[in-house]
Design an enzyme around this catalytic site. Structure first.
Site, PDB file in Angstrom:
ATOM      1  N   ASP A  39       6.913  44.660  42.264  1.00 13.01           N
ATOM      2  CA  ASP A  39       6.497  43.254  42.377  1.00 13.01           C
ATOM      3  C   ASP A  39       7.538  42.241  41.903  1.00 13.01           C
ATOM      4  O   ASP A  39       7.221  41.060  41.747  1.00 13.01           O
ATOM      5  CB  ASP A  39       5.186  42.996  41.598  1.00 13.01           C
ATOM      6  CG  ASP A  39       4.025  43.782  42.191  1.00 13.01           C
ATOM      7  OD1 ASP A  39       4.109  44.146  43.379  1.00 13.01           O
ATOM      8  OD2 ASP A  39       3.044  44.023  41.453  1.00 13.01           O
ATOM      9  N   HIS A 245      35.896  48.265  37.192  1.00  7.50           N
ATOM     10  CA  HIS A 245      34.644  47.521  37.415  1.00  7.50           C
ATOM     11  C   HIS A 245      33.636  47.798  36.303  1.00  7.50           C
ATOM     12  O   HIS A 245      32.447  47.965  36.549  1.00  7.50           O
ATOM     13  CB  HIS A 245      34.065  47.838  38.801  1.00  7.50           C
ATOM     14  CG  HIS A 245      34.858  47.211  39.909  1.00  7.50           C
ATOM     15  ND1 HIS A 245      34.667  47.496  41.244  1.00  7.50           N
ATOM     16  CD2 HIS A 245      35.862  46.303  39.888  1.00  7.50           C
ATOM     17  CE1 HIS A 245      35.525  46.785  41.981  1.00  7.50           C
ATOM     18  NE2 HIS A 245      36.262  46.064  41.172  1.00  7.50           N
ATOM     19  N   ASP A 262      36.718  39.509  33.122  1.00  6.28           N
ATOM     20  CA  ASP A 262      36.847  39.143  34.535  1.00  6.28           C
ATOM     21  C   ASP A 262      35.526  38.489  34.912  1.00  6.28           C
ATOM     22  O   ASP A 262      34.498  39.170  35.019  1.00  6.28           O
ATOM     23  CB  ASP A 262      37.110  40.402  35.367  1.00  6.28           C
ATOM     24  CG  ASP A 262      37.371  40.099  36.845  1.00  6.28           C
ATOM     25  OD1 ASP A 262      37.013  38.994  37.296  1.00  6.28           O
ATOM     26  OD2 ASP A 262      37.913  40.986  37.542  1.00  6.28           O
ATOM     27  N   ASP A 273      37.150  33.557  40.485  1.00  6.96           N
ATOM     28  CA  ASP A 273      37.386  34.956  40.095  1.00  6.96           C
ATOM     29  C   ASP A 273      38.587  34.987  39.153  1.00  6.96           C
ATOM     30  O   ASP A 273      39.727  35.100  39.593  1.00  6.96           O
ATOM     31  CB  ASP A 273      37.638  35.783  41.372  1.00  6.96           C
ATOM     32  CG  ASP A 273      37.844  37.257  41.077  1.00  6.96           C
ATOM     33  OD1 ASP A 273      37.615  37.686  39.932  1.00  6.96           O
ATOM     34  OD2 ASP A 273      38.237  37.981  42.017  1.00  6.96           O
ATOM     35  N   HIS A 352      45.341  48.918  41.704  1.00  5.96           N
ATOM     36  CA  HIS A 352      44.613  48.094  42.680  1.00  5.96           C
ATOM     37  C   HIS A 352      45.585  47.118  43.341  1.00  5.96           C
ATOM     38  O   HIS A 352      46.760  47.059  42.982  1.00  5.96           O
ATOM     39  CB  HIS A 352      43.437  47.356  42.012  1.00  5.96           C
ATOM     40  CG  HIS A 352      43.821  46.482  40.848  1.00  5.96           C
ATOM     41  ND1 HIS A 352      44.445  45.267  40.996  1.00  5.96           N
ATOM     42  CD2 HIS A 352      43.663  46.652  39.503  1.00  5.96           C
ATOM     43  CE1 HIS A 352      44.641  44.720  39.810  1.00  5.96           C
ATOM     44  NE2 HIS A 352      44.190  45.544  38.879  1.00  5.96           N
ATOM     45  N   HIS A 356      43.219  39.165  46.747  1.00  7.84           N
ATOM     46  CA  HIS A 356      42.314  39.192  47.910  1.00  7.84           C
ATOM     47  C   HIS A 356      41.910  37.773  48.257  1.00  7.84           C
ATOM     48  O   HIS A 356      42.030  36.860  47.434  1.00  7.84           O
ATOM     49  CB  HIS A 356      41.073  40.048  47.589  1.00  7.84           C
ATOM     50  CG  HIS A 356      40.385  39.661  46.293  1.00  7.84           C
ATOM     51  ND1 HIS A 356      39.481  38.636  46.210  1.00  7.84           N
ATOM     52  CD2 HIS A 356      40.502  40.157  45.038  1.00  7.84           C
ATOM     53  CE1 HIS A 356      39.051  38.528  44.956  1.00  7.84           C
ATOM     54  NE2 HIS A 356      39.668  39.431  44.219  1.00  7.84           N
ATOM     55  N   HIS A 363      35.201  38.886  47.282  1.00 11.00           N
ATOM     56  CA  HIS A 363      36.202  39.542  48.143  1.00 11.00           C
ATOM     57  C   HIS A 363      35.918  38.974  49.528  1.00 11.00           C
ATOM     58  O   HIS A 363      35.122  39.520  50.287  1.00 11.00           O
ATOM     59  CB  HIS A 363      36.036  41.062  48.114  1.00 11.00           C
ATOM     60  CG  HIS A 363      36.494  41.661  46.809  1.00 11.00           C
ATOM     61  ND1 HIS A 363      36.501  43.003  46.552  1.00 11.00           N
ATOM     62  CD2 HIS A 363      36.978  41.078  45.674  1.00 11.00           C
ATOM     63  CE1 HIS A 363      36.963  43.225  45.325  1.00 11.00           C
ATOM     64  NE2 HIS A 363      37.252  42.070  44.766  1.00 11.00           N
ATOM     65  N   GLU A 386      46.328  38.901  40.919  1.00  4.51           N
ATOM     66  CA  GLU A 386      45.768  39.609  39.769  1.00  4.51           C
ATOM     67  C   GLU A 386      46.464  40.923  39.439  1.00  4.51           C
ATOM     68  O   GLU A 386      45.869  41.998  39.553  1.00  4.51           O
ATOM     69  CB  GLU A 386      44.277  39.846  39.978  1.00  4.51           C
ATOM     70  CG  GLU A 386      43.892  40.445  41.330  1.00  4.51           C
ATOM     71  CD  GLU A 386      42.370  40.640  41.440  1.00  4.51           C
ATOM     72  OE1 GLU A 386      41.804  41.301  40.562  1.00  4.51           O
ATOM     73  OE2 GLU A 386      41.776  40.135  42.412  1.00  4.51           O
ATOM     74  N   TYR A 390      46.965  49.331  33.180  1.00  4.37           N
ATOM     75  CA  TYR A 390      45.841  49.998  32.503  1.00  4.37           C
ATOM     76  C   TYR A 390      46.325  51.352  31.993  1.00  4.37           C
ATOM     77  O   TYR A 390      46.612  52.249  32.793  1.00  4.37           O
ATOM     78  CB  TYR A 390      44.678  50.176  33.485  1.00  4.37           C
ATOM     79  CG  TYR A 390      44.369  48.891  34.255  1.00  4.37           C
ATOM     80  CD1 TYR A 390      43.496  47.939  33.733  1.00  4.37           C
ATOM     81  CD2 TYR A 390      45.010  48.623  35.468  1.00  4.37           C
ATOM     82  CE1 TYR A 390      43.250  46.746  34.418  1.00  4.37           C
ATOM     83  CE2 TYR A 390      44.774  47.436  36.158  1.00  4.37           C
ATOM     84  CZ  TYR A 390      43.894  46.514  35.629  1.00  4.37           C
ATOM     85  OH  TYR A 390      43.670  45.337  36.302  1.00  4.37           O
ATOM     86  N   ARG A 407      44.670  42.610  32.630  1.00  5.08           N
ATOM     87  CA  ARG A 407      44.760  41.986  33.956  1.00  5.08           C
ATOM     88  C   ARG A 407      44.828  40.481  33.725  1.00  5.08           C
ATOM     89  O   ARG A 407      44.167  39.953  32.822  1.00  5.08           O
ATOM     90  CB  ARG A 407      43.552  42.362  34.825  1.00  5.08           C
ATOM     91  CG  ARG A 407      43.537  41.703  36.191  1.00  5.08           C
ATOM     92  CD  ARG A 407      42.616  42.400  37.219  1.00  5.08           C
ATOM     93  NE  ARG A 407      41.201  42.322  36.894  1.00  5.08           N
ATOM     94  CZ  ARG A 407      40.494  43.331  36.425  1.00  5.08           C
ATOM     95  NH1 ARG A 407      41.065  44.514  36.214  1.00  5.08           N
ATOM     96  NH2 ARG A 407      39.205  43.188  36.136  1.00  5.08           N
ATOM     97  N   GLU A 409      44.362  37.160  36.140  1.00  4.39           N
ATOM     98  CA  GLU A 409      43.941  36.815  37.506  1.00  4.39           C
ATOM     99  C   GLU A 409      43.734  35.310  37.636  1.00  4.39           C
ATOM    100  O   GLU A 409      42.949  34.720  36.889  1.00  4.39           O
ATOM    101  CB  GLU A 409      42.627  37.541  37.843  1.00  4.39           C
ATOM    102  CG  GLU A 409      42.077  37.198  39.215  1.00  4.39           C
ATOM    103  CD  GLU A 409      40.864  38.046  39.611  1.00  4.39           C
ATOM    104  OE1 GLU A 409      40.141  38.519  38.718  1.00  4.39           O
ATOM    105  OE2 GLU A 409      40.650  38.201  40.829  1.00  4.39           O
TER     106      GLU A 409
END
Ligand code: GLY
Ligand code: MN
Ligand code: MN
Length: 439
Positions: A39, A245, A262, A273, A352, A356, A363, A386, A390, A407, A409
Site C-alpha cells: 500500500d 556506487h 557524490d 552531479d 570508470h 557523462h 546519466h 570526474e 581508488y 573522486r 566531479e
C-alpha cells in the site's frame, strides 16, 4: 507548473513534429507509480522523455504527437487520469481531462481508460509510428495490441503504419543540447548542490556518521527548493569510498580518513552531479595529499579539452596520461608510461569513465559516438568531469595507500569558445578545503 516550461514543451513538440517524416505519429508514455511495500509507493518521478515533451506531472498518462492533419485539429493529445473524488481523497489531486488542454497547451485530453480505443483511432492512417520500444513494458504490449487491431480490421477499414521508428533517435538528440531555459535551471541545481557540499564539509568531524553528512546534504537541497536528490547520495568514508556506487552511508567517520561525497540535487527534473573528497578531520595526511593532488591535476589538465570540436576520448586520454604518470612517480605502478597506458594498468585504480552527459537524467541521454567515431563537443552540451583514484584495502600496494578513494566531479556546459564550470564554488584544492574546514 511554470508557464515558461509549458511554452518550452510546446516548442519541443513542434521541433519533434518537424523532425519526424511526413504523416507521422509519436506515442510517449508517462511513468507509473512503483510499489515500495504494501500500500505504499516509491516517490513518483516522471519519465524524462514524457516530462520533456509535456511538463505533465502525473503518472499513467500518454502523450500523442502528430504532424499530419489526419486527426483534424488535433496535433497533440494527452491521455491522463480523470478527475475522481474518491481517488483524489486517497491518492492526491488530479489535473483531469477538462483542465489539461489549457494548462498544458495540448489540443485535447482524454481519460486514460480510453487509451486503447483512442490510439487505434489516432494511429489509423499514419504512415510512420515513432515509439521507444523496450523502454516501458506496458506500452510495448499496448502498442502491439493497437497495431494488431489496425492490421486486422476488416476490409482495410483501418490502416496501420508501414514503418516504426525509434523516437529516441530524434528525442535524445534534442535533449542533448540544452536551451537557455534548461541551462538556467541546471545552473541553479548546480548552485544548490555546491552549497550542500560546502555544508557537509563544514559539518564533518570524527565520530559523526556518514548518514549525518547525507542528511545535511538533503536538508540543504530541500531548504533551497530542490525536494529530492537526483540519484542516491554516496557518502563513503575510508575504504567505502572505493565502492563506486556505495549508498549504505552508515559508517562512523574515523580520524585520518577521507570521505567521498557524490551528491546532486534534482531541480525541476534536472540533475546536478558533484563529487568532493575531503579529510574527515579537516587535514589531509601526506599519502592522501599525494593522491588527491594527482586526481585534481588530472581533472584540471583534462578541462582544457572540454571545448567545441574536442571529444570525451581526447579529454579522457589527457586525464589518463596525468594519472598514469603520477601513479608511476608514486610507485603505485611500475614500468614505462606508454606501456602502462596501452595496457590500461591505471584501471586498477581508475576504473570508470571520465564523465557523462547530464540533464533530466543524471546519466543523460545522447549518443557518445556518431557513425562509430567519437562525438565532438558542441555548445549547449552539459556534462560531468570526474576523474578518480581508488586504492581499496585489498589492493596489493604499500599499506600507506590503502583505503583511499578519491573522486572530484564537476559539471560543465560547453560554450562557443570552451566551457563554463557550473559547480566551481565548492572548494577543491587542498588548501581551500583545509581552510574551509578550519573555520
Ligand atoms: N553520481 C553518479 C555519477 O557520478 O556518475
Ligand atoms: Mn556523481
Ligand atoms: Mn557523474
Amino acid at each position: 507548473m511554470s508557464s515558461e516550461l509549458i511554452k518550452e514543451c510546446a516548442k519541443r513538440r513542434q521541433i519533434l513534429r518537424d523532425k519526424m517524416l511526413p504523416n507521422s505519429i509519436a506515442i510517449v508514455p508517462a511513468a507509473n507509480l512503483v510499489t515500495r511495500s504494501n500500500d505504499t509507493e516509491f516517490p513518483f518521478r516522471q519519465d524524462s522523455d514524457f516530462h520533456y515533451l509535456s511538463g505533465f506531472p502525473e503518472p499513467d498518462g500518454y502523450l500523442v504527437i502528430s504532424n499530419s492533419s489526419l486527426m483534424g485539429d488535433v496535433f497533440s493529445a494527452l491521455f491522463c487520469l480523470p478527475k475522481d473524488e474518491l481517488a483524489e481523497i486517497w491518492q492526491g489531486r488530479r489535473i483531469g481531462v477538462d483542465a489539461a488542454p489549457a494548462d498544458y497547451e495540448v489540443d485535447i485530453a482524454h481519460p486514460i481508460d480510453d487509451i486503447e480505443v483512442g490510439l487505434v483511432s489516432y494511429i489509423n492512417g499514419h504512415e510512420n509510428l515513432y515509439f521507444a520500444r523496450g523502454h516501458h513494458g506496458p506500452s510495448d504490449v499496448l502498442i502491439d495490441e493497437v497495431l494488431s487491431k489496425l492490421r486486422n480490421a476488416p476490409k482495410q477499414s483501418q490502416i496501420a503504419p508501414n514503418c516504426e521508428f525509434d523516437i529516441r533517435t530524434l528525442l535524445h538528440e534534442m535533449r542533448l543540447f540544452k536551451s537557455d531555459f534548461e541551462l538556467s535551471i541546471m545552473a541553479q541545481a548546480a548552485d544548490i548542490s555546491a552549497d550542500a557540499h560546502i555544508a557537509a564539509m563544514q559539518l564533518s568531524e570524527v565520530g559523526k556518521n556518514e548518514f549525518h553528512l547525507e542528511a545535511t546534504i538533503h536538508h540543504h537541497f530541500a531548504m533551497h527548493g530542490a525536494k529530492s536528490p537526483a540519484y542516491s547520495t554516496i557518502v563513503g568514508s575510508g575504504d567505502n569510498a572505493c565502492i563506486l556506487h556505495y549508498t549504505e552511508n552508515n559508517c562512523e567517520l574515523e580520524d585520518n580518513k577521507l570521505v567521498l561525497i557524490d551528491a546532486g540535487a534534482e531541480l525541476q527534473g534536472y540533475a546536478a552531479d558533484i563529487t568532493r573528497t575531503f579529510p574527515v578531520n579537516g587535514h589531509f595526511t601526506e599519502p592522501q595529499k599525494a593522491l588527491y593532488q594527482l586526481v585534481l591535476d588530472a581533472q584540471l589538465a583534462s578541462f582544457e579539452l572540454f571545448k567545441p570540436g574536442s571529444t570525451f576520448k581526447a579529454a579522457s586520454d589527457k586525464a589518463i596520461e596525468v594519472l598514469t604518470t603520477g601513479l608511476l612517480d608514486l610507485g603505485l605502478l611500475s614500468g614505462e608510461l606508454q606501456d602502462n597506458i596501452e595496457q590500461q594498468h591505471y584501471r586498477q585504480f581508475f576504473m570508470h569513465g571520465l564523465g557523462h552527459w547530464l540533464g533530466l537524467d543524471v546519466h543523460d541521454v545522447g549518443n557518445y559516438k556518431i557513425d562509430g567515431a567519437d562525438r565532438e563537443f558542441a555548445p549547449g552540451m552539459v556534462l560531468t568531469v570526474e576523474p578518480g583514484l581508488y586504492v581499496s584495502a585489498s589492493a596489493e600496494v604499500d599499506p600507506k595507500w590503502k583505503g583511499i578513494g578519491i573522486r572530484i566531479e564537476d559539471n560543465i556546459v560547453i560554450t562557443d569558445d570552451g566551457h563554463k564550470v557550473l559547480t566551481g564554488k565548492v572548494p577543491k584544492t587542498i588548501a581551500e578545503i583545509e581552510n574551509l574546514m578550519a573555520k
